[in-house]
Write a protein that holds these residues in place. Structure first.
Motif, PDB file in Angstrom:
ATOM      1  N   ARG A   1      38.716  -1.368 -13.477  1.00  0.00           N
ATOM      2  CA  ARG A   1      37.626  -0.393 -13.522  1.00  0.00           C
ATOM      3  C   ARG A   1      37.815   0.613 -12.381  1.00  0.00           C
ATOM      4  O   ARG A   1      37.923   0.218 -11.231  1.00  0.00           O
ATOM      5  CB  ARG A   1      36.308  -1.130 -13.369  1.00  0.00           C
TER       6      ARG A   1
ATOM      7  N   GLN B   1      36.470   4.284 -10.445  1.00  0.00           N
ATOM      8  CA  GLN B   1      35.433   5.315 -10.305  1.00  0.00           C
ATOM      9  C   GLN B   1      36.023   6.479  -9.519  1.00  0.00           C
ATOM     10  O   GLN B   1      36.627   6.278  -8.470  1.00  0.00           O
ATOM     11  CB  GLN B   1      34.191   4.764  -9.582  1.00  0.00           C
TER      12      GLN B   1
ATOM     13  N   HIS C   1      35.430   5.919 -14.746  1.00  0.00           N
ATOM     14  CA  HIS C   1      34.033   6.367 -14.734  1.00  0.00           C
ATOM     15  C   HIS C   1      33.844   7.479 -13.706  1.00  0.00           C
ATOM     16  O   HIS C   1      34.527   7.494 -12.687  1.00  0.00           O
ATOM     17  CB  HIS C   1      33.107   5.205 -14.379  1.00  0.00           C
TER      18      HIS C   1
ATOM     19  N   THR D   1      28.784   6.396 -10.659  1.00  0.00           N
ATOM     20  CA  THR D   1      28.450   5.436 -11.710  1.00  0.00           C
ATOM     21  C   THR D   1      28.068   4.077 -11.116  1.00  0.00           C
ATOM     22  O   THR D   1      27.022   3.532 -11.437  1.00  0.00           O
ATOM     23  CB  THR D   1      29.640   5.226 -12.661  1.00  0.00           C
TER      24      THR D   1
ATOM     25  N   LEU E   1      35.560  -2.584  -7.330  1.00  0.00           N
ATOM     26  CA  LEU E   1      36.229  -1.662  -8.248  1.00  0.00           C
ATOM     27  C   LEU E   1      37.719  -1.778  -7.953  1.00  0.00           C
ATOM     28  O   LEU E   1      38.114  -1.945  -6.802  1.00  0.00           O
ATOM     29  CB  LEU E   1      35.755  -0.230  -8.002  1.00  0.00           C
TER      30      LEU E   1
ATOM     31  N   GLY F   1      40.441   4.174  -8.177  1.00  0.00           N
ATOM     32  CA  GLY F   1      39.745   5.420  -8.434  1.00  0.00           C
ATOM     33  C   GLY F   1      40.286   6.525  -7.561  1.00  0.00           C
ATOM     34  O   GLY F   1      41.398   6.425  -7.036  1.00  0.00           O
TER      35      GLY F   1
ATOM     36  N   ALA G   1      27.168   1.108 -16.225  1.00  0.00           N
ATOM     37  CA  ALA G   1      28.389   0.315 -16.232  1.00  0.00           C
ATOM     38  C   ALA G   1      28.526  -0.484 -17.521  1.00  0.00           C
ATOM     39  O   ALA G   1      29.624  -0.840 -17.923  1.00  0.00           O
ATOM     40  CB  ALA G   1      28.405  -0.627 -15.038  1.00  0.00           C
TER      41      ALA G   1
END
Ligand code: NA
Ligand code: NA
Lengths: 319, 167, 439
Positions: free
Chosen positions: A11, A13, A47, A51, A67, A70, C305
């Motif tokens: 994930r 960001q 994202h 976020t 996370l 990013g 999310a």
């Protein structure tokens, strides 16, 4: 029967909002190209800013693997002082290729990567890009700069103050209103593309040249914990892919800048206003003072400021 | 027990009262900046960051004060109809997620506040306002809120078990 | 993917309603349920969100105007300025039923031009106007409804942080959005005024006119006018500060405090006691508001999310029917989300999904942005999570229940919906001024 390869799900960001011109290409690369290059073994979900955590907290989120990665800018100088050399040395390089040479041939990016590894983060440069100011009135001479109220930040603010500019801090959400009502006369948010996104060219009709900086302040970072879980072959693919993208993306961005400036001129009636020789000289002297301050932050900083000055001498920009 | 609960109450009350005056300082700092910038044409480097940092500390330390003075609002449509004992029982259930959240806030806030203090973390701006006091204040304010919530929880537990208030 | 998101949505929203119904304070419901979602999606490694969103609410400069405007209101109320202002309004509007509530909506409209956010106006006007109207025997529901609805105007009438957020996310001109919000804001304000006027005309009990024998003669009326001087001075100070480029809207709230201090001094009420009491109550109310925001930020982050945006995009793509059906569906989605999330969160979740569709259908994105803000006026009032409901409960007289507040806002939500339909039917309300401004 061959063993099913393990799939890694990450994930990310970014520090850009979804509408930023940088967001979509980054998302496309991470979610599309990286997946293809790794035969679907690395699946990244990107994202936009805010976020999960506020931008300032991204560093902690990566270091703790909340996370996996990013983008960011050089916000974390307290954590990694060397980022100040990348992000807080205005008026250094004037062309993209010069900054690229410094990062990739002289080896500055590798030094940054080493410093970040110590903090639990794997580092790449995302792109190298210019910073320039938009203003409500033409700015040409030192006299024009004196007393000009500029929404500025970082060491650019320090440099501008040394030549008599009044640096004002206004939250991002209110820059537009502050320019419209005249609380400030000028602001910088990236260069042309940034000013266009933030609509700063509606109230501010002058694009001030030369650029205040040409620097690598957009960064890609990955949590070292997540990185260490990847098998060596995937690490190699990701490492090279990210590195290659920086060249491509920086190049592409310059063209976007050209287009953004054209749009500002045609649709918003923006004019380019150049600082004269005397004003440029004064800014350059101020900038050198800032570099010297940056050098005092750590021995590594001193080493790299030295290398940067040497290179700029070779280019004939400083004596 | 009663004395411990009252000590917690008065800590929340007094810190709240003392730090509530920060708003006067914040007003002063912002007015100073407006005057310096507009009248004297010399904006400060510090006013924006200082007022923002003070606001952060102000907000963080007010959580417990608001709780002890009954300022955190709720929906009372069902709740108001319960008997005192049922109210206490329901609260024992519902407040558990308060501890989940507030605990996460204090725990992660403390670790990060401490790290921030250790590296003397500051803004990457010209003035370079220290960030660690703001981060630590969230840990401290969150902890006080946690304690105040715990005091309420103990009161509810007592009421639920005995049907009386701690007095 | 869709199934997981819908499941998480169901769990989260189910928990929200459960804990809210059980009487847990709103701030802790939002934060606590956020943490439940966090455990489902990430496990304990996501706990960092709690402190991160705390820092987010502590680091937003635009929120500074909340405690500042609340302090201003406290000082005006305690020093007697508010009292004199309402006496004056009562003298002048004496024969008119509901006159004070109408006056309050007008002050709210002016307040909206002084602030970029909505919460500050509701709490401030609750402090200034509510006790005055209640003391003059106005019906509680019409008093609470007019202050809640009027207070929400802050994001529609410029300046507005929601318009700025929409503008930067979509590339629509922020100046254009500001201009576009003016007429719809005035339409809403006009609807509120007409509603109050008509209701009180038909039933004078709701907003009793001044009895004939108590009505002021012209001399008294003229002399009571001096009560306007200080409030006018403050309004000019704040509005002048913003529009003459003296300061940003957030900073302007500090000028409001300065004005209130000067006013209290003119009234010779500027005592230590007054200052202390005002500061304490400001702290209590600001603590309530900002801790709700800390919880709300936490919840919104988790909900984003969970992939809600992607699901919305796919749902919107699948809607059959013409462009106006799709537009209506979008507005309905905003309304439903508005019951649960705050406007900034809804923008972040919806714009990436909706805007491409809006443009493909040939709608003007500026108009769509204004429609969004008109719609969000309702979000501040709709249960269970309308922020203004909770702000109202915090400033309402002792013993006011949530169901009274729900009932008080119902007609005003209907008026806001009518306003939304009017702006949909007459796009020029949003587009005419911007079209004059931008060549
Ligand atoms: Na407004
Ligand atoms: Na709502």
């Amino acid at each position: 029967e061959p063993v099913e390869a393990k799939v890694f799900k990450w994930r990310f960001q970014t520090h850009w909002p979804a509408a930023s011109a940088s967001y979509a290409p980054f998302k496309k690369f991470m979610e599309g190209e990286v997946k293809a290059l790794t035969d679907g073994q690395l699946v990244i979900e990107v994202h936009p800013a805010g976020t999960f955590v506020p931008t300032k907290d991204l560093f902690d989120a990566w270091a703790n693997n909340t996370l996996q990665g990013g983008t960011g800018s050089t916000y974390w100088i307290s954590h990694v002082p060397l980022t100040a050399v990348a992000g807080q040395c205005p008026l250094g390089f004037r062309e993209l290729w010069e900054a690229e040479y410094f990062h990739f041939h002289i080896g500055f990016e590798e030094a940054l990567r080493k410093e970040h590894l110590g903090k639990g983060i794997v580092y790449w440069t995302e792109k190298i890009f210019p910073t320039a100011m938009v203003s409500k009135k033409p700015v040409k001479t030192l006299a024009d700069l004196k007393g000009l109220k500029v929404r500025s930040s970082g060491k650019i603010a320090d440099m501008l103050k040394m030549v008599g500019v009044s640096s004002v801090l206004v939250p991002g959400e209110e820059i537009y209103t502050a320019l419209s009502t005249g609380v400030i006369d000028a602001a910088h948010w990236g260069a042309a593309a940034g000013a266009l996104t933030m609509k700063l060219c509606e109230p501010a009709k002058y694009y001030i040249q030369p650029n205040l900086a040409y620097s690598a302040t957009d960064l890609v970072m990955i949590s070292k914990k997540a990185w260490d879980e990847l098998p060596a072959d995937l690490q190699k693919i990701v490492y090279l892919a990210f590195k290659e993208r920086c060249w491509r993306r920086s190049n592409e961005y310059i063209q976007e800048e050209v287009r953004a400036l054209e749009t500002m001129k045609k649709k918003f009636g923006v004019q380019v206003s150049w600082l004269d020789k005397e004003a440029q000289k004064a800014l350059q002297l101020a900038a050198i003072k800032i570099w010297d301050e940056t050098a005092t932050l750590s021995p590594t900083n001193a080493e790299w400021i030295g290398k940067m000055k040497e290179f700029l001498k070779e280019l004939g920009y400083i004596d | 027990m009663k004395i411990i609960l009252e000590v917690i109450d008065s800590i929340s009350d007094w810190t709240g009262k003392i730090f509530s005056f920060l708003i006067v300082i914040i007003t002063g700092v912002i007015l100073f900046e407006i005057i310096a910038r507009y009248i004297f044409g010399k904006p400060t480097t510090w006013a924006f960051e200082i007022s923002l940092a003070l606001y952060g500390i102000y907000v963080a330390l007010l959580g417990a004060y608001t709780l002890v003075t009954g300022g955190h609002v709720n929906v009372d449509i069902l709740y108001a109809r319960f008997s005192p004992r049922t109210k206490a029982g329901v609260s024992l259930f519902s407040w558990s997620i308060f501890f989940l959240w507030c605990g996460a806030l204090v725990w992660t806030g403390w670790i990060r506040g401490w790290e921030s203090l250790m590296i003397r973390e500051s803004e990457s701006t010209a003035f370079g306002c220290p960030i660690y006091p703001v981060k630590l204040s969230l840990a401290v304010g969150g902890f006080m809120l946690f304690l105040q919530g715990l005091a309420g929880y103990i009161r509810n537990a007592y009421t639920f078990m005995t049907g009386k208030k701690i007095d | 993917m869709i199934e997981t998101t819908l499941l998480v949505t169901l769990i989260l929203f189910g928990c929200l309603f459960l804990y809210l119904a059980l009487g847990l304070p709103l701030a802790f419901v939002l934060g606590g349920v956020g943490m439940i979602g966090c455990l489902i999606l990430w496990g304990p490694s996501g706990f960092m969100i709690a402190s991160s969103q705390g820092y987010a609410a502590m680091g937003k400069f635009t929120l500074i105007s909340i405690p500042l405007f609340v302090l201003m209101a406290m000082l005006l109320e305690r020093s007697g300025v508010a009292e004199d202002l309402y006496t004056m309004m009562h003298n002048w509007l004496g024969p008119l039923g509901g006159g004070l509530a109408i006056g309050t909506v007008i002050i709210c409209t002016i307040f909206a031009a002084m602030s970029g956010i909505s919460g500050a106006a509701t709490v401030s006007m609750g402090i200034i106007a509510m006790p005055q109207m209640l003391r003059r025997k106005y019906e509680k529901k019409i008093v609470m409804g007019s202050v809640s609805a009027g207070g929400a105007l802050g994001i529609l009438i410029p300046p507005s942080v929601i318009f700025i957020l929409y503008g930067t996310l979509t590339g629509v001109s922020i100046g254009g959005l500001f201009m576009g919000g003016i007429l719809p804001g005035l339409v809403l304000s006009g609807l509120f005024i007409s509603y109050i006027g008509i209701r009180c005309w038909r039933n004078p009990q709701l907003g009793p006119p001044l009895p004939v024998e108590e009505r002021a003669n012209w001399q008294e009326k003229i002399s009571s006018l001096k009560a306007v001087a200080l409030p006018m001075f403050i309004i000019i100070l704040v509005l002048g500060g913003i529009y003459l480029g003296v300061c940003t809207p957030s900073e302007a709230a500090a000028l409001g405090v300065l004005g209130a201090v000067i006013s209290a001094a003119v009234y010779r009420k500027l005592t230590w006691e007054l200052l202390k009491e005002s500061v304490f109550r400001t702290a209590r109310l600001s603590g309530m508001i900002i801790w709700i925001l800390i919880g709300a930020y936490c919840f919104t982050a988790i909900y984003q999310a969970s992939g809600a945006g992607d699901v919305l995009t796919r749902l919107m793509m699948g809607i059959p029917g013409g462009r106006y059906i799709i537009l209506a569906t979008m507005q309905f989605t905003f309304f439903v989300l508005g019951c649960i999330l705050d406007p900034a969160g809804i923008i972040m979740i919806c714009t990436p999904a909706f805007l491409p569709i809006v443009q493909a259908l040939g709608f003007d994105p500026l108009w769509f942005g204004v429609l969004f803000c008109v719609n969000m006026e309702m979000a501040y009032l709709t249960p269970p999570f309308g922020f203004n409901l909770f702000y109202m409960k915090a400033v309402a007289p002792e013993g006011t229940t949530m169901s009274e507040i729900y009932r008080s806002i119902t007609p005003f939500v209907v008026l806001q919906a009518i306003g939304l339909v009017i702006v949909i039917l007459f796009p020029d309300l949003a587009l005419w001024i911007p079209s004059r401004m931008i060549k």
